[in-house]
Structures are given as C-alpha cells and as structure tokens.
Design a protein around this motif. Sequence first.
Motif, mmCIF file in Angstrom:
data_model
loop_
_atom_site.group_PDB
_atom_site.id
_atom_site.type_symbol
_atom_site.label_atom_id
_atom_site.label_comp_id
_atom_site.label_asym_id
_atom_site.label_seq_id
_atom_site.Cartn_x
_atom_site.Cartn_y
_atom_site.Cartn_z
ATOM 1 N N ALA A 183 4.744 10.257 -7.123
ATOM 2 C CA ALA A 183 5.637 10.148 -5.811
ATOM 3 C C ALA A 183 4.329 10.151 -4.835
ATOM 4 O O ALA A 183 4.602 9.145 -4.000
ATOM 5 N N LEU A 184 3.592 11.014 -4.754
ATOM 6 C CA LEU A 184 2.607 11.164 -3.445
ATOM 7 C C LEU A 184 1.638 10.093 -3.438
ATOM 8 O O LEU A 184 1.146 9.571 -2.444
ATOM 9 N N ALA A 185 1.427 9.639 -4.877
ATOM 10 C CA ALA A 185 0.390 8.286 -5.112
ATOM 11 C C ALA A 185 1.158 6.976 -4.558
ATOM 12 O O ALA A 185 0.752 6.238 -4.022
ATOM 13 N N VAL A 186 2.492 6.955 -4.812
ATOM 14 C CA VAL A 186 3.342 6.083 -4.170
ATOM 15 C C VAL A 186 3.538 6.079 -2.535
ATOM 16 O O VAL A 186 3.039 4.851 -2.025
ATOM 17 N N ARG A 187 3.549 7.108 -2.159
ATOM 18 C CA ARG A 187 3.236 7.363 -0.555
ATOM 19 C C ARG A 187 2.295 6.865 0.068
ATOM 20 O O ARG A 187 2.130 6.077 0.823
ATOM 21 N N HIS A 188 0.869 7.376 -0.748
ATOM 22 C CA HIS A 188 0.009 6.984 -0.390
ATOM 23 C C HIS A 188 -0.257 5.216 -0.348
ATOM 24 O O HIS A 188 -0.824 4.478 0.745
ATOM 25 N N ASN A 189 0.288 4.507 -1.279
ATOM 26 C CA ASN A 189 0.190 3.043 -1.219
ATOM 27 C C ASN A 189 0.937 2.589 -0.233
ATOM 28 O O ASN A 189 0.580 1.552 0.375
ATOM 29 N N VAL A 190 2.324 3.007 -0.129
ATOM 30 C CA VAL A 190 3.385 2.387 0.859
ATOM 31 C C VAL A 190 2.484 2.443 2.343
ATOM 32 O O VAL A 190 2.616 1.571 3.064
ATOM 33 N N GLU A 191 2.060 3.647 2.778
ATOM 34 C CA GLU A 191 1.477 3.870 4.076
ATOM 35 C C GLU A 191 0.488 3.057 4.289
ATOM 36 O O GLU A 191 0.055 2.526 5.408
ATOM 37 N N THR A 192 -0.370 2.685 3.050
ATOM 38 C CA THR A 192 -1.493 1.905 3.329
ATOM 39 C C THR A 192 -1.016 0.441 3.437
ATOM 40 O O THR A 192 -1.652 -0.462 4.245
ATOM 41 N N MET A 193 -0.096 0.166 2.861
ATOM 42 C CA MET A 193 0.464 -1.219 3.175
ATOM 43 C C MET A 193 1.090 -1.408 4.448
ATOM 44 O O MET A 193 0.743 -2.519 4.989
ATOM 45 N N ARG A 194 1.724 -0.588 4.807
ATOM 46 C CA ARG A 194 2.357 -0.665 6.230
ATOM 47 C C ARG A 194 1.127 -0.629 7.233
ATOM 48 O O ARG A 194 1.275 -1.473 8.223
ATOM 49 N N ALA A 195 0.182 0.009 7.152
ATOM 50 C CA ALA A 195 -0.992 -0.126 8.013
ATOM 51 C C ALA A 195 -1.585 -1.169 8.045
ATOM 52 O O ALA A 195 -2.370 -1.688 8.962
ATOM 53 N N ALA A 196 -1.733 -2.124 6.930
ATOM 54 C CA ALA A 196 -2.092 -3.499 6.944
ATOM 55 C C ALA A 196 -1.240 -4.496 7.254
ATOM 56 O O ALA A 196 -1.822 -5.738 7.546
ATOM 57 N N GLY A 197 -0.090 -4.146 7.696
ATOM 58 C CA GLY A 197 0.904 -5.063 8.280
ATOM 59 C C GLY A 197 1.910 -5.508 7.389
ATOM 60 O O GLY A 197 2.848 -6.167 7.866
ATOM 61 N N ALA A 198 2.248 -4.835 6.216
ATOM 62 C CA ALA A 198 3.463 -5.090 5.577
ATOM 63 C C ALA A 198 4.651 -4.663 6.314
ATOM 64 O O ALA A 198 4.693 -3.520 6.725
ATOM 65 N N ASP A 199 5.576 -5.588 6.342
ATOM 66 C CA ASP A 199 6.981 -5.165 6.854
ATOM 67 C C ASP A 199 8.036 -4.895 5.830
ATOM 68 O O ASP A 199 8.355 -5.790 4.821
ATOM 69 N N ILE A 200 7.993 -3.633 5.341
ATOM 70 C CA ILE A 200 8.562 -2.988 4.085
ATOM 71 C C ILE A 200 10.157 -2.713 4.658
ATOM 72 O O ILE A 200 10.212 -1.863 5.394
ATOM 73 N N ARG A 201 11.168 -3.493 4.434
ATOM 74 C CA ARG A 201 12.551 -3.254 4.685
ATOM 75 C C ARG A 201 13.427 -2.798 3.589
ATOM 76 O O ARG A 201 14.536 -2.276 4.227
ATOM 77 N N ARG A 202 13.053 -3.194 2.603
ATOM 78 C CA ARG A 202 13.802 -2.775 1.367
ATOM 79 C C ARG A 202 13.206 -2.488 0.237
ATOM 80 O O ARG A 202 12.384 -3.066 -0.212
#
Length: 496
Positions: A374-393
């Motif tokens: 789960a922590l590794a998933v969070r690391h990926n999600v935060e990296t995606m968002r920092a790159a500009g990914a608009d994660i809504r769902r």
Amino acid sequence: MSLHCTLGIDIGTSSSKGVLVTPDGRVLRSASVTHSVSRPAPGHVEMDGAVWWSELVDLCRELLTGADVELLAVGVSGMGPCVLLADEHDEPVRPAILYGVDTRATAQAERMTVELGEDAITRVGGSMLTSQAGGPKIVWVHDEEPEAYARARRLFMPASWLARKLTGAYVLDHQSASQMSPLYDIDSEGWHDAWWDRYAPGLEAPRLMWAGEIAGTVTPEASAPTGIPAGVPVIAGTIDAWTEAVSVGAHGEGDLMLMYGTTMFLVATGRTTLRTPSMWTTVGAFPGTRNLAGGLATSGALTAWLKDLTSADFPQLLAEAAASPPGAHGLVVLPYFAGERTPILDPDARGVIAGLTLTHTRGDLFRAALEATALAVRHNVETMRAAGADIRRIVAVGGGTQGWLWLQIVSDVTGLVQEVPATTIGASYGAAFLAASAVAAPGDEPDIVRWNPVTTRITPDRDLAATYDTLFDRFLHLYEATVPVVHELATHQRQE
C-alpha cells in the motif's frame, strides 16, 4: 438454439484464464490453469512461449466442450511488455523475456541512453529506458545470445503470439508497442524506423493495430486443436493491465486502475502525453488516450512468499493480520524482494524488514507486508499526481480484491476511495468485452458499465491518516538509508 458468446483468454504471470461471456456481460463459463515462470539467474525472469499456446488450447477445450454456444469473436490478452523472438517458421529461438520484473538488460539500457540521449528517448518514446522497456531486452539477446538472435525474425508478446497462432496475422497493438521503448514514436503512433533498424536489426516490425481491432479470423489449422470454428474473428489484444482496465471501465479520462495480482499495476488515463522520468508514458488501449503507468515488482508474490515460508493458509494469515494494529506494532517493510519498478526504478533494490523484535507475530509481519504494498502504491500515486495526472476515480481489479483487508489498507494508506465492480476476473473478461465490441453492429456496442457495475466502495478511515503519513515518511527514509548496503548485497547475489 445456441447461445451467442465471446471468448476471452489471458496469459498471466502465474496463470492463464479464459471466460465465455454472453452479449450482456454474463460469465457463462470460466477456467484457469496455473504455471510458473523460470528464474535461471538473478534478475532473469522468463517463460517458454510455447506454453502460451498450449494453455490456450487447454482452456478452449475446457470452455467449449459440451457448450451449446455460437462464438462471435475471440479476445486475447497477456502479460507484458514481453520479448518473445521467433524464427521464420514462428518457432521461439529462446524463452520469452518477461516485463519489468526481468532486470537483465540494465547495461543495455544504460548504453542506449548514452548513445541516444535522455531527451531524445523521452521525446520519442515518452519514457526513460528502465527494466520495463522492451527495446533493451532485444539488444540483450543480440549481445549475449548471438546465435539465437541470428535466427530471430519476428517479435511477439503473449497476446500477439496467440493472435498469430489463431489467425496467421503478424500484428502488435499500439499500447504494447509503446512499451517497446525506444522503438516506438508515441506522438506519431508508429515505429521509429531508424531506431528499430539500429536496435532490432533483422527483425520484421509487426503491423500496428489498436487493441480492439480485428487482427484476422481463426484458420482451419487453429480450429482443429482449439475447437474454435474457423472464420471466427480474433482481435489484436493488448497487455493484461490495460485489458483489466477495460474490464472495469477504468479507461476514461481521470481514471486510475489498481490491479491486484502477483505484481501490482497502476494505469492512469488522460488525453495528454505526460512525461516523467520515474513512470511509464504509453499510448492507451483506445485511440486518443494516453497513460501514465507504474508497477510494483512484487505484491501478491510477496504475500505468497510469506504464506509458503510460514506454512499457513491465506485465511489464517489474513485473520492474524486483521488482529494486528495499523503500523503492525512498529514494523516497516520495503517490498522490493525482486527489485522495484516505479517510481524508484531500482533493479538492485531488495526487501527490508525493519523494527523486528521477539514479540512480533506472524500476523504483524503479514500486515506489514500488506502495508508495504500500500505504501508503494501511495508512492506511485503521488509521483503520478506530481507529473500532472488528474486522478479522479480509482477502480480496483484482480485476485487481491477478494480480500477486504488488503483493499482497506490500501485505501487507508493512500486516502483514496476504491470502487470494486461486480466482476473482478480481470483481463480475460476485458478481452471478451473488446471482442464483443469489435463485432457489434453500429449503435449496438456493449457498455462496460452495464456489463460490470460497481458493487462495492472502499472508503479510507480518516482517523488513520496521521498514522500512515508517519509510516509513509519512514518508508521513504528506510529505502534511502539502506540503499548502499542493499546494493552491495545485490551485487554479491549476482556473483553467487
């Protein structure tokens, strides 16, 4: 009267699965067969490509024998990006090299990066050359096994191999091709001819198609062993994570799919090409879409390792883990037991268990392993968002969705609501949907929301936010603090 159906087949890392699905999305029959990959050396993960076809044949026999159905189309899918090189007679010249869990081509990736330059590579292919990239793996065969490479004429992945065996068509879908970095131009959506000729000399470039397009029809030669009638259309197919996203309707702008399997995969979808050094930029399964993707090298593989190590079954381990509190009584695990893919891109990372005492239990350790993924998933999600990914769902899919504890921990750690649809069979179901879409009359295309509606929503416990914020900081710091020693150990392991 025979029932109309589509057939979906998926070749995964630890098993192959097949489903017969009615035009309204009902699973009529399902079947699976397990297999294992080969690990002939540290960092090498491969599989005999002939198994992919033999397992399709076995699944078809099980699904079709005695079934009063009329097959409308066949969908194929498989793990990837893989590199299966075959000769002019379509005989594999060596076992298939698997996706990012195989880290053998590190030297080739580094050399190609020096030769081409990071800016040029990301401009053309969208992503840096990592263990996930297919191009360096072709070069590895050329460098390390020149006799095998000299016989190679064609490039396949599991889905394209099945399409070839069923129809005779030599194709590859755009999504899979975009993971053959640096051989595919993501903006022009075509092969980069100069780099193909340089790094895949002597190989015929497969014709490019979109995942849901019809590659051809089943030949009489393929009909005999499979039982699929000759003339049935077969789609080009794509990589399993993208087919899984299709299976749960998580391929629209703003969607993020989490695939719970032997490894963990994340696919965020949008319309804009986002480039970041630590994630994978690809085209989507459908025209006009782009993805930012990531993957853990272990997730279900880690929990399976603990199960085998402790001689306990999963229900028992999950019950014991549920009794352990968030943070597992002060344990932090780095889940890098097979190196790690995104976002650290470190094939020499290794697993670490920090904080162990004589009072810790098996349940604590299992909970800490679930929290590590789960922590590794969070690391990926935060990296995606920092790159500009608009994660809504967020939509969850895969075998791991059957256990509520893992899902809840991921939501608690990430702070994200997860939607779980009624059917989480995964890629084989998505392949059947793509096949149904390919042969539907205009205006009568199936709707995945109706096929597979959301039935469960996992909501994060906001009271645990501070606990997991602290644990996440420790998780990041633990990796940085242990890198020097861990890399020395990885070097030692390769020399054994």
